[in-house]
Each structure stands twice: as structure tokens, then as C-alpha cells.
Design a protein around this motif. Structure first.
Motif, PDB file in Angstrom:
ATOM      1  N   VAL A 116       0.805  -1.222   0.000  1.00 43.63           N
ATOM      2  CA  VAL A 116       0.000   0.000   0.000  1.00 43.63           C
ATOM      3  C   VAL A 116       0.838   1.272   0.000  1.00 43.63           C
ATOM      4  O   VAL A 116       0.296   2.368  -0.133  1.00 43.63           O
ATOM      5  CB  VAL A 116      -0.949   0.014   1.228  1.00 43.63           C
ATOM      6  N   SER A 117       2.176   1.144   0.167  1.00 47.93           N
ATOM      7  CA  SER A 117       3.021   2.345   0.211  1.00 47.93           C
ATOM      8  C   SER A 117       4.428   2.013  -0.264  1.00 47.93           C
ATOM      9  O   SER A 117       4.767   0.850  -0.507  1.00 47.93           O
ATOM     10  CB  SER A 117       3.064   2.914   1.632  1.00 47.93           C
ATOM     11  N   ASN A 118       5.249   3.060  -0.355  1.00 45.69           N
ATOM     12  CA  ASN A 118       6.665   2.909  -0.700  1.00 45.69           C
ATOM     13  C   ASN A 118       7.499   3.384   0.489  1.00 45.69           C
ATOM     14  O   ASN A 118       7.807   4.568   0.607  1.00 45.69           O
ATOM     15  CB  ASN A 118       7.018   3.728  -1.945  1.00 45.69           C
ATOM     16  N   PRO A 119       7.839   2.484   1.398  1.00 47.17           N
ATOM     17  CA  PRO A 119       8.587   2.907   2.591  1.00 47.17           C
ATOM     18  C   PRO A 119       9.976   3.430   2.228  1.00 47.17           C
ATOM     19  O   PRO A 119      10.626   2.920   1.319  1.00 47.17           O
ATOM     20  CB  PRO A 119       8.665   1.625   3.427  1.00 47.17           C
ATOM     21  N   TYR A 120      10.422   4.459   2.954  1.00 44.17           N
ATOM     22  CA  TYR A 120      11.724   5.059   2.692  1.00 44.17           C
ATOM     23  C   TYR A 120      12.859   4.188   3.224  1.00 44.17           C
ATOM     24  O   TYR A 120      13.925   4.102   2.629  1.00 44.17           O
ATOM     25  CB  TYR A 120      11.795   6.462   3.323  1.00 44.17           C
ATOM     26  N   GLN A 121      12.647   3.558   4.386  1.00 40.28           N
ATOM     27  CA  GLN A 121      13.696   2.739   4.978  1.00 40.28           C
ATOM     28  C   GLN A 121      13.923   1.485   4.156  1.00 40.28           C
ATOM     29  O   GLN A 121      12.962   0.805   3.777  1.00 40.28           O
ATOM     30  CB  GLN A 121      13.343   2.366   6.421  1.00 40.28           C
ATOM     31  N   GLY A 125      11.577  -2.661   3.105  1.00 41.40           N
ATOM     32  CA  GLY A 125      11.266  -3.150   1.774  1.00 41.40           C
ATOM     33  C   GLY A 125      11.536  -4.633   1.620  1.00 41.40           C
ATOM     34  O   GLY A 125      11.379  -5.413   2.572  1.00 41.40           O
ATOM     35  N   PRO A 126      11.967  -5.056   0.425  1.00 37.52           N
ATOM     36  CA  PRO A 126      12.223  -6.476   0.186  1.00 37.52           C
ATOM     37  C   PRO A 126      13.221  -7.107   1.137  1.00 37.52           C
ATOM     38  O   PRO A 126      13.089  -8.285   1.490  1.00 37.52           O
ATOM     39  CB  PRO A 126      12.758  -6.481  -1.255  1.00 37.52           C
TER      40      PRO A 126
END
Length: 227
Positions: A116-121, A125-126
Motif C-alpha cells: 500500500v506504500s513505498n517505505p523510505y527505509q 522493503g524487500p
């Protein structure tokens, strides 16, 4: 907002993680881990104790000589264990499964966040999904190894059978059949592998696209260079 492709892939991984979480709960709640038949001899007869148990509770019944059933009782595994070795290993398996439950829950949270989002940290992420899914699968594998060790090497079934028997006896032999509560842990490992594969394909496609956009200028068409 994430792209439609990213949302779809992380949503699929999220479903796999949630399914793993549900299966771990089923594994902890059910008692069909193993069914054992433990044979004893007494001065005037032979006794077979039939057990079916999991990590917390089980049932046992006795058959004397030609199949005469004496009793059927329900027992708590922790209360029936007298050996420190078997008790400690049983507790260790429970702790490992609880930790796998927590890691699976974290993996579900990470995949949902990325859907639902694009996390900065970076770790959200993957990389975070790789970490928690791998940890969950590893912990499940450890539990699958420790339980047979407790059965075969530490004679867990024989110890529980002694608690169910009515008089001192000489152990003759045992037979064990592992039930669905044990084998469905393989499904948890497969679900974690499936989640890792989904995220790997997304990450690999994203990396390839990024490299394509960062091509050196010498690889660009000549007309673009002249321009």
C-alpha cells in the motif's frame, strides 16, 4: 503510491505470509503430532499403550493381551514428563514455534506495508521480507528436527506411556507415526519459499529496470549521441 505491479506482487506475498501464520496457529493448537504404540511386558500379560499427542496435550489407552481395552485417558504433556531432557526440548519446540509465529506476523506486516506504500527505509522493503520469511522458515525447520529427536532419541513416547500405565512394566518396543500436525509444517516452509520467490522476482525486475535506465551513454543510439 506503489505501482499496480508492486501492489499485486506484495499482496500475493502477504496472502502467503498470512496463510503461514494461520497454519502455525493450527500446528500449535492441535495434538495430532504423533501416534505411538508402546509395548510392555508384565509377568502374566503384555500391554500395548496407544498414544496420540502434541506439544500440550494428548490421549492414551491401554490394550491388554488380545486387544482388551482397559482405559482411555487425556493427559497434559508437561505434567506427564519427569525427565528434564524431554521437558526442556518440548519447551524449546514451543518457543521456536512462537518465535516463528512472531516472525511470520512481522513478515505479513512488511508485505502489507509495501503493498500500500513505498517505505523510505531499506529494511522495510524487500530486505525485511527476505529476513523475516527466511527466519520463519528456518525456525519451522528446526522445530521439525527437534520433535523427532525428542521422540526417537529421548524416548518421549515411552516416558508418556509409563505415565499412562497402571503398573511397572518392561519396555519391549515402540512404533511411531507422525500425524498431520507435524507434516503440515512443510506447508509453512513452502509458503515462505513462495513469498520469497514472489518478492525476488519483483526485486529482480526493479533492479533490471533501474540498470536499464542507468545505461552508460556509449550504449545509447548514435543519433541520440549526435543530438
Amino acid at each position: 503510491m506503489p505501482s499496480r505491479k508492486k501492489t499485486a506482487m506484495f499482496a500475493s506475498a502477504f496472502c502467503a505470509c498470512v496463510s503461514s501464520f494461520v497454519v502455525i496457529c493450527v500446528v500449535l493448537a492441535t495434538q495430532q503430532w504423533v501416534s505411538s504404540e508402546v509395548r510392555f511386558s508384565r509377568p502374566n500379560s503384555s500391554v500395548t499403550v496407544s498414544l496420540s499427542f502434541g506439544l500440550f496435550r494428548g490421549t492414551c489407552e491401554q490394550f491388554v493381551d488380545a486387544g482388551l481395552q482397559v482405559s482411555k485417558t487425556t493427559f497434559q504433556v508437561a505434567d506427564s514428563l519427569g525427565s528434564t531432557k524431554t521437558r526442556s526440548l518440548n519447551v524449546a519446540i514451543i518457543v521456536v514455534l512462537v518465535l516463528s509465529l512472531l516472525s511470520c506476523l512481522l513478515s505479513s506486516g512488511f508485505t502489507c506495508t509495501n503493498a500500500v506504500s513505498n517505505p523510505y527505509q531499506t529494511f522495510l522493503g524487500p530486505i525485511g521480507v527476505y529476513t523475516w520469511n527466511s527466519l520463519c522458515g528456518l525456525l519451522i525447520l528446526i522445530a521439525m528436527i527437534l520433535f523427532p529427536v525428542n521422540i526417537e532419541a529421548n524416548s518421549l513416547s515411552e516416558e508418556l506411556a509409563h505415565g499412562c500405565s497402571t503398573s511397572p512394566q518392561t519396555h519391549l518396543g515402540s512404533k511411531h507415526n507422525y500425524g498431520y500436525s507435524y507434516w503440515i509444517m512443510l506447508l509453512i516452509i513452502f509458503l515462505n519459499i513462495a513469498s520469497l520467490i514472489i518478492i525476488y522476482f519483483y526485486d529482480h525486475a526493479r533492479y533490471s529496470k533501474k540498470k536499464e535506465q542507468e545505461r552508460p551513454i556509449e550504449n545509447a543510439p548514435k543519433d541520440v549521441i549526435l543530438f
